[in-house]
Design a protein around this motif. Structure first.
Motif, PDB file in Angstrom:
ATOM      1  N   TYR A 133      29.217 -38.413  54.394  1.00 42.50           N
ATOM      2  CA  TYR A 133      29.557 -37.875  53.075  1.00 42.50           C
ATOM      3  C   TYR A 133      29.019 -38.784  51.966  1.00 42.50           C
ATOM      4  CZ  TYR A 133      32.406 -36.471  49.078  1.00 42.50           C
ATOM      5  OH  TYR A 133      32.828 -36.067  47.832  1.00 42.50           O
ATOM      6  N   GLY A 158      37.396 -33.379  44.126  1.00 39.33           N
ATOM      7  CA  GLY A 158      38.322 -33.129  45.229  1.00 39.33           C
ATOM      8  C   GLY A 158      39.713 -32.820  44.751  1.00 39.33           C
ATOM      9  N   ARG A 195      27.663 -36.497  49.318  1.00 38.75           N
ATOM     10  CA  ARG A 195      28.519 -36.570  48.133  1.00 38.75           C
ATOM     11  C   ARG A 195      27.782 -36.228  46.845  1.00 38.75           C
ATOM     12  NH1 ARG A 195      29.854 -40.236  44.105  1.00 38.75           N
ATOM     13  NH2 ARG A 195      32.084 -40.368  43.544  1.00 38.75           N
ATOM     14  N   ARG A 237      27.838 -29.022  49.120  1.00 40.25           N
ATOM     15  CA  ARG A 237      29.195 -29.405  48.763  1.00 40.25           C
ATOM     16  C   ARG A 237      30.060 -29.386  50.015  1.00 40.25           C
ATOM     17  NH1 ARG A 237      32.896 -27.425  43.670  1.00 40.25           N
ATOM     18  NH2 ARG A 237      34.826 -28.455  44.319  1.00 40.25           N
ATOM     19  N   THR A 251      35.535 -38.497  45.144  1.00 50.18           N
ATOM     20  CA  THR A 251      34.579 -37.404  45.014  1.00 50.18           C
ATOM     21  C   THR A 251      33.943 -37.449  43.625  1.00 50.18           C
ATOM     22  OG1 THR A 251      36.212 -35.825  44.175  1.00 50.18           O
ATOM     23  CG2 THR A 251      35.981 -35.993  46.560  1.00 50.18           C
TER      24      THR A 251
END
Length: 459
Positions: free
Chosen positions: A32, A76, A37, A43, A71
Motif C-alpha cells: 500500500y 480512509g 497509496r 484506490r 491515507t
C-alpha cells in the motif's frame, strides 16, 4: 493507467481501479505505502486479515480499520475484513482487482485464492519486487529464505556482528505483523529491553535476540519512513525478512536460505521460490540435522533454481541451551517459536533438540493440558507432538499459554522461542532458554560480506 494490471487486459469497471489487498498486516501494508497509496489511478477499498488474526485496536473507535491518518488527505479509514468475506467484499466495495500479499503460502493455496477472487468477478494479481522494493541511501544486506524457520535471524545477527566489529553503525530492519495503534507504530525503533515493553510475544520474537546482541532494530507499518529513519542512523542496514517474504528494500547483497529439513520447499512456496530465483548467494542450513538424501535434495534444488552465478554455501544449525544441567533427568515441557511450528509446518525447534541433547527424563505432551486458544491451536496444527507453540497475540492467549504450562506441571520448561519466556509469562517451573546458532561449513560472515559488499564497504 499504463502501469496497472488493466494495461494488459480489460479496462476496469471504474475510472479509478478499486483494489482489495489480501494479506496479514505485513506485505499488504508495505504494498500500500510503496505502490498503491499515492497512485491516482488506483484506490485500495479494503484489506483482508488472516483467519483468527487479532490486530488489536487498530484505530480509535474500531478494531477493523486501517487508520484514516495513514491515507492520503485523510481518505480512509480503510476496512480490514476477514479473509472469509472476500467475495462479499469484492461485491460490496465494487472492487476491480484483488492483489495477493501473503507470504509463506503453498503455491496451490495461492491459486485457490485466485480462484475465489475470479469467481467473485475481480481480476487477481500480485505486485513484484520492481514495484515495491524501495531504494535506500545506504547499503542493504538482505537475508531471506524459502520458508519461515530456516534460520534467517541467526545469519542476520552474524552479519550485524561482523559489520559492528568493522566499526560500522548497523541497524537491523525487520518485518513483523504490527499490532495495536498503526499510527503509533508507523515507525518503530528498538534499542534496549525497555523498548520491548507492551509488545505481543510474536512481536518480541522478531526483535528480542537482535536487541540482546546490541543491535538497533527498526520496524513498523510504513517502510518508506522506516528505511529513511534507519538509514539516517546507520552506515549499513541488515534486512531480516519475516517468513519467506521478499525484501522491502532493493538489496545490494541478497542471501537466501534453504532448509535441508524441508529440502524441496524452495519450489513449493510463495514467495520463497521468487527469493531463490533472485538470490546473489544461497545458504543451505540445518545440514547436521538432515539425512544425506535431504541435504542432496536441498543442494540440487538451490543449484537448479538460483541464478547460475549464485554460489551455494552450506551450514549447520547448532542448538545451545543456557543451562543443560537444569534439564538433565527432569520432565520437560518444550515451548517453541510459534510461527515456525504453525504456518511454518515444522514439528519442533531448538527447544526440543536441547531437551533431548541434555537428557531430559521425558518430554511432556502439552495437548492433554492445553486450555482455551492454545487448545484450539494444537487442534488446528495436528502435526505438533510434544511441543507447545509460544502463542501470545493477545492477553487472553498469553493467559491460556500460562495456564497450559502450569497445568502440564513440568519440572522444567525448555524455551526455544527467541523471546525470554520468563519475562512474559508467570509460571511455576524454571525456564531454560535454547537457541539456534549458525555454523558455516565453507564460508564466514566476513567472506560473504566481502564478496557481496566489498566494493561498497571498503571503497
Amino acid at each position: 493507467m499504463a502501469d496497472t494490471l488493466f494495461a494488459r487486459g480489460r479496462q476496469p469497471r471504474n475510472m479509478t481501479e478499486r483494489v482489495v489487498v489480501m494479506g496479514a498486516a505485513g506485505r499488504d501494508f508495505h504494498d500500500y505505502f510503496a505502490a498503491l497509496r499515492d497512485d491516482p489511478d488506483r484506490r485500495v477499498v479494503a484489506f483482508t486479515r488472516a483467519p483468527g488474526q487479532n490486530l488489536g485496536e487498530t484505530e480509535a473507535g474500531g478494531d477493523d480499520a486501517f487508520p484514516a491518518a495513514l491515507t492520503p488527505d485523510g481518505r480512509g479509514p480503510i476496512p480490514i475484513v476477514p479473509e472469509a468475506a472476500l467475495a462479499e467484499t469484492v461485491a460490496e466495495r465494487d472492487a476491480d482487482t484483488v492483489l495477493f500479499a501473503y507470504s509463506d503460502v503453498a503455491h496451490g493455496d495461492v491459486m485457490h485464492a485466485a480462484s475465489r477472487a475470479l469467481a467473485a468477478g475481480a481480476d487477481f494479481g500480485m505486485l513484484g519486487p520492481d514495484s515495491v522494493q524501495l531504494d535506500v541511501d545506504v547499503p542493504v544486506v538482505a537475508v531471506n529464505a524459502v520458508r519461515t524457520g530456516c534460520g534467517k535471524s541467526a545469519v542476520a545477527r552474524a552479519f550485524a556482528d561482523e559489520l559492528d566489529a568493522r566499526g560500522l553503525d548497523v541497524a537491523v530492519v525487520r518485518e513483523p505483523m504490527p499490532y495495536g495503534d498503526l499510527v503509533e507504530k508507523r515507525v518503530e525503533r528498538f534499542a534496549d529491553e525497555r523498548d520491548l515493553a507492551g509488545l505481543t510475544v510474536e512481536e518480541r520474537e522478531e526483535y528480542e535476540d537482535h536487541v540482546a546482541a546490541g543491535h538497533v532494530v527498526y520496524a513498523g507499518v510504513d517502510y518508506r519512513a522506516v528505511f529513511e529513519r534507519a538509514s539516517d542512523e546507520a552506515d549499513v542496514l541488515v534486512w531480516d525478512g519475516g517468513n519467506n517474504e521478499l525484501a522491502f528494500a532493493r538489496p545490494d547483497y541478497h542471501l537466501v536460505l534453504v532448509d535441508a529439513l524441508r529440502p524441496d520447499h524452495g519450489e513449493r512456496y510463495h514467495p520463497g521460490e521468487a527469493n531463490l530465483r533472485r538470490a546473489d548467494a544461497v545458504l543451505v542450513t540445518k545440514e547436521n540435522a538432515a539425512s544425506d538424501d535431504q541435504v542432496e535434495t536441498a543442494r540440487d534444488s538451490a543449484a537448479r533454481l538460483a541464478p547460475a552465478d549464485a554460489p551455494v554455501y552450506h551450514s549447520d544449525s547448532v542448538v545451545r541451551a543456557d543451562d543443560p544441567d537444569a534439564i538433565a533427568g527432569r520432565d520437560a515441557l518444550v515451548v517453541e517459536d510459534g510461527p515456525t511450528l504453525t504456518h511454518g509446518g515444522t514439528p519442533h525447534g531448538a527447544g526440543y533438540v536441547a531437551a533431548e541433547d541434555a537428557g531430559a527424563a521425558s518430554i511432556i505432551d502439552p495437548e492433554p493440558h492445553a486450555v482455551g486458544e492454545i487448545a484450539d491451536v494444537l487442534a488446528e496444527y495436528d502435526h505438533l507432538d510434544d511441543v507447545l507453540p509460544a502463542m501470545g497475540y493477545s492477553e487472553a492467549q498469553l493467559a491460556d499459554l500460562e495456564a497450559t504450562i502450569d497445568a502440564a506441571d513440568p519440572d522444567v520448561v525448555v524455551a526455544g522461542t527467541p523471546v525470554d519466556l520468563d519475562a512474559v509469562v508467570d509460571v511455576d517451573a524454571p525456564v531454560v532458554r535454547a537457541r539456534y546458532e549458525v555454523a558455516f561449513h565453507d564460508t564466514t560472515p566476513a567472506e560473504l560480506l566481502d564478496a557481496g559488499l566489498g566494493a561498497v564497504l571498503d571503497p
